[in-house]
Design a protein around this motif. Structure first.
Motif, PDB file in Angstrom:
ATOM      1  N   PHE A 278      83.125  47.239  79.586  1.00 40.23           N
ATOM      2  CA  PHE A 278      81.419  47.029  79.119  1.00 40.23           C
ATOM      3  C   PHE A 278      81.861  45.203  80.750  1.00 40.23           C
ATOM      4  CE2 PHE A 278      81.501  48.630  75.390  1.00 40.23           C
ATOM      5  CZ  PHE A 278      79.717  49.735  75.903  1.00 40.23           C
ATOM      6  N   SER A 279      80.883  45.307  82.001  1.00 41.64           N
ATOM      7  CA  SER A 279      81.112  44.178  82.751  1.00 41.64           C
ATOM      8  C   SER A 279      80.361  43.461  82.117  1.00 41.64           C
ATOM      9  CB  SER A 279      80.890  44.855  84.167  1.00 41.64           C
ATOM     10  OG  SER A 279      81.571  45.575  84.183  1.00 41.64           O
ATOM     11  N   MET A 280      80.014  42.199  82.267  1.00 42.17           N
ATOM     12  CA  MET A 280      79.830  40.932  81.396  1.00 42.17           C
ATOM     13  C   MET A 280      79.256  39.744  82.448  1.00 42.17           C
ATOM     14  SD  MET A 280      80.874  40.399  77.399  1.00 42.17           S
ATOM     15  CE  MET A 280      80.517  41.251  76.308  1.00 42.17           C
ATOM     16  N   VAL A 281      77.702  39.212  82.529  1.00 41.24           N
ATOM     17  CA  VAL A 281      77.694  38.755  83.754  1.00 41.24           C
ATOM     18  C   VAL A 281      78.479  36.753  83.292  1.00 41.24           C
ATOM     19  CG1 VAL A 281      75.927  37.007  84.561  1.00 41.24           C
ATOM     20  CG2 VAL A 281      74.728  39.264  83.875  1.00 41.24           C
ATOM     21  N   ASP A 282      78.849  36.746  82.283  1.00 38.39           N
ATOM     22  CA  ASP A 282      79.654  35.508  81.290  1.00 38.39           C
ATOM     23  C   ASP A 282      80.127  35.579  80.403  1.00 38.39           C
ATOM     24  OD1 ASP A 282      79.803  33.106  80.586  1.00 38.39           O
ATOM     25  OD2 ASP A 282      78.672  33.263  79.054  1.00 38.39           O
ATOM     26  N   MET A 283      82.152  36.576  81.156  1.00 33.48           N
ATOM     27  CA  MET A 283      82.792  36.471  80.490  1.00 33.48           C
ATOM     28  C   MET A 283      83.341  35.736  79.959  1.00 33.48           C
ATOM     29  SD  MET A 283      85.840  38.966  81.821  1.00 33.48           S
ATOM     30  CE  MET A 283      87.486  38.533  81.120  1.00 33.48           C
ATOM     31  N   ASP A 284      83.307  34.537  80.067  1.00 33.74           N
ATOM     32  CA  ASP A 284      83.725  33.230  79.697  1.00 33.74           C
ATOM     33  C   ASP A 284      82.686  32.895  78.064  1.00 33.74           C
ATOM     34  OD1 ASP A 284      85.710  32.475  81.605  1.00 33.74           O
ATOM     35  OD2 ASP A 284      84.440  31.710  83.059  1.00 33.74           O
ATOM     36  N   GLY A 285      81.697  32.991  78.494  1.00 33.40           N
ATOM     37  CA  GLY A 285      80.994  32.394  77.248  1.00 33.40           C
ATOM     38  C   GLY A 285      80.959  33.480  76.171  1.00 33.40           C
ATOM     39  N   PHE A 286      81.429  34.801  76.456  1.00 32.18           N
ATOM     40  CA  PHE A 286      82.327  35.955  75.641  1.00 32.18           C
ATOM     41  C   PHE A 286      83.750  35.559  74.644  1.00 32.18           C
ATOM     42  CE2 PHE A 286      83.898  39.709  74.552  1.00 32.18           C
ATOM     43  CZ  PHE A 286      82.885  39.980  73.439  1.00 32.18           C
ATOM     44  N   ILE A 287      83.955  35.693  75.940  1.00 30.45           N
ATOM     45  CA  ILE A 287      85.787  34.788  74.967  1.00 30.45           C
ATOM     46  C   ILE A 287      85.487  33.620  74.530  1.00 30.45           C
ATOM     47  CG2 ILE A 287      87.950  33.629  75.927  1.00 30.45           C
ATOM     48  CD1 ILE A 287      87.796  35.671  78.191  1.00 30.45           C
ATOM     49  N   SER A 288      84.201  32.146  74.595  1.00 33.36           N
ATOM     50  CA  SER A 288      84.549  31.440  74.069  1.00 33.36           C
ATOM     51  C   SER A 288      83.873  31.725  72.777  1.00 33.36           C
ATOM     52  CB  SER A 288      83.516  30.151  74.479  1.00 33.36           C
ATOM     53  OG  SER A 288      84.358  29.694  75.686  1.00 33.36           O
ATOM     54  N   ARG A 289      83.052  32.740  72.233  1.00 29.47           N
ATOM     55  CA  ARG A 289      82.422  33.247  71.384  1.00 29.47           C
ATOM     56  C   ARG A 289      83.577  33.653  70.657  1.00 29.47           C
ATOM     57  NH1 ARG A 289      78.390  37.410  73.025  1.00 29.47           N
ATOM     58  NH2 ARG A 289      78.739  37.866  70.308  1.00 29.47           N
ATOM     59  N   LEU A 290      84.440  34.907  71.340  1.00 33.29           N
ATOM     60  CA  LEU A 290      85.710  35.649  70.097  1.00 33.29           C
ATOM     61  C   LEU A 290      86.910  34.867  69.758  1.00 33.29           C
ATOM     62  CD1 LEU A 290      86.600  37.879  72.834  1.00 33.29           C
ATOM     63  CD2 LEU A 290      85.597  38.399  70.716  1.00 33.29           C
ATOM     64  N   LYS A 291      86.930  33.622  70.864  1.00 39.46           N
ATOM     65  CA  LYS A 291      87.548  32.314  69.784  1.00 39.46           C
ATOM     66  C   LYS A 291      87.820  31.615  69.414  1.00 39.46           C
ATOM     67  CE  LYS A 291      90.492  31.772  74.707  1.00 39.46           C
ATOM     68  NZ  LYS A 291      90.579  30.917  75.754  1.00 39.46           N
ATOM     69  N   SER A 292      85.952  31.018  69.112  1.00 41.67           N
ATOM     70  CA  SER A 292      85.282  30.581  68.017  1.00 41.67           C
ATOM     71  C   SER A 292      85.261  31.230  66.947  1.00 41.67           C
ATOM     72  CB  SER A 292      83.788  29.899  68.443  1.00 41.67           C
ATOM     73  OG  SER A 292      82.849  30.689  67.963  1.00 41.67           O
ATOM     74  N   SER A 293      85.102  32.262  66.634  1.00 43.30           N
ATOM     75  CA  SER A 293      84.470  32.952  65.607  1.00 43.30           C
ATOM     76  C   SER A 293      86.368  33.728  64.988  1.00 43.30           C
ATOM     77  CB  SER A 293      83.458  34.862  65.596  1.00 43.30           C
ATOM     78  OG  SER A 293      84.742  35.548  66.941  1.00 43.30           O
ATOM     79  N   GLY A 294      87.409  33.583  65.642  1.00 43.16           N
ATOM     80  CA  GLY A 294      88.987  34.387  65.736  1.00 43.16           C
ATOM     81  C   GLY A 294      88.802  35.751  65.694  1.00 43.16           C
ATOM     82  N   TYR A 295      87.672  35.924  66.529  1.00 37.80           N
ATOM     83  CA  TYR A 295      87.879  38.010  66.625  1.00 37.80           C
ATOM     84  C   TYR A 295      89.031  37.634  67.620  1.00 37.80           C
ATOM     85  CZ  TYR A 295      86.427  42.344  66.371  1.00 37.80           C
ATOM     86  OH  TYR A 295      86.549  43.539  66.213  1.00 37.80           O
TER      87      TYR A 295
END
Length: 144
Positions: free
Chosen positions: A89-106
């Motif tokens: 999956f390609s995302m417009v805001d990959m940095d935002g997605f990575i931040s979500r992963l980090k903050s949730s511990g995923y």
């Protein structure tokens, strides 16, 4: 084989301006439909669409361009899944997605498997890999 090659060449030359095929859906075998649905809805923000079977074993999600992701619950899921076989999956805001992963511990990793790292392909596209609840690999990149 030669005839197949000639047929493909003819098809490409006569239909070069318009594709004659498109992706309709990608089917993924899951062991727990609820758990997998939660993953694709909550982590990836996919939107559920009409599910034609209405049997409690299927879920469908819009993945853009007229294509859908089709989750199918069944018990005989393969035991080991290679990262080479993955959805992307390609995302417009990959940095935002990575931040979500980090903050949730995923957890996420780069192609070689280093946790919390990002791969940059030779063409400049950045990519990470995550696993869904059944262990299927998903590439997330910024080639939107």
């Amino acid at each position: 084989m030669k005839n197949l090659f000639l047929l493909i060449c003819f098809f490409v030359m006569t239909n070069a301006t318009q594709a004659q095929i498109k992706t309709n859906h990608i089917a993924v075998h899951v062991s727990d439909l609820k758990k997998s649905s939660d993953f694709y809805e909550q982590l990836l923000n996919l939107t559920e669409i009409e599910e034609p079977f209405k049997d409690g074993l299927h879920a469908w999600y819009d993945i853009g361009g007229g294509a859908a992701l089709h989750l199918i619950e069944a018990t005989d899921r393969p035991g080991q899944i290679s990262k080479t076989n993955h959805l992307c999956f390609s995302m417009v805001d990959m940095d935002g997605f990575i931040s979500r992963l980090k903050s949730s511990g995923y957890p996420f990793e780069d192609w070689p498997g280093e946790k919390g790292k990002i791969t940059t392909r030779p063409d400049g596209v950045r990519q990470i890999y995550i696993q869904d609840p059944d262990g299927y690999w998903l590439e997330i990149n910024d080639d939107y």
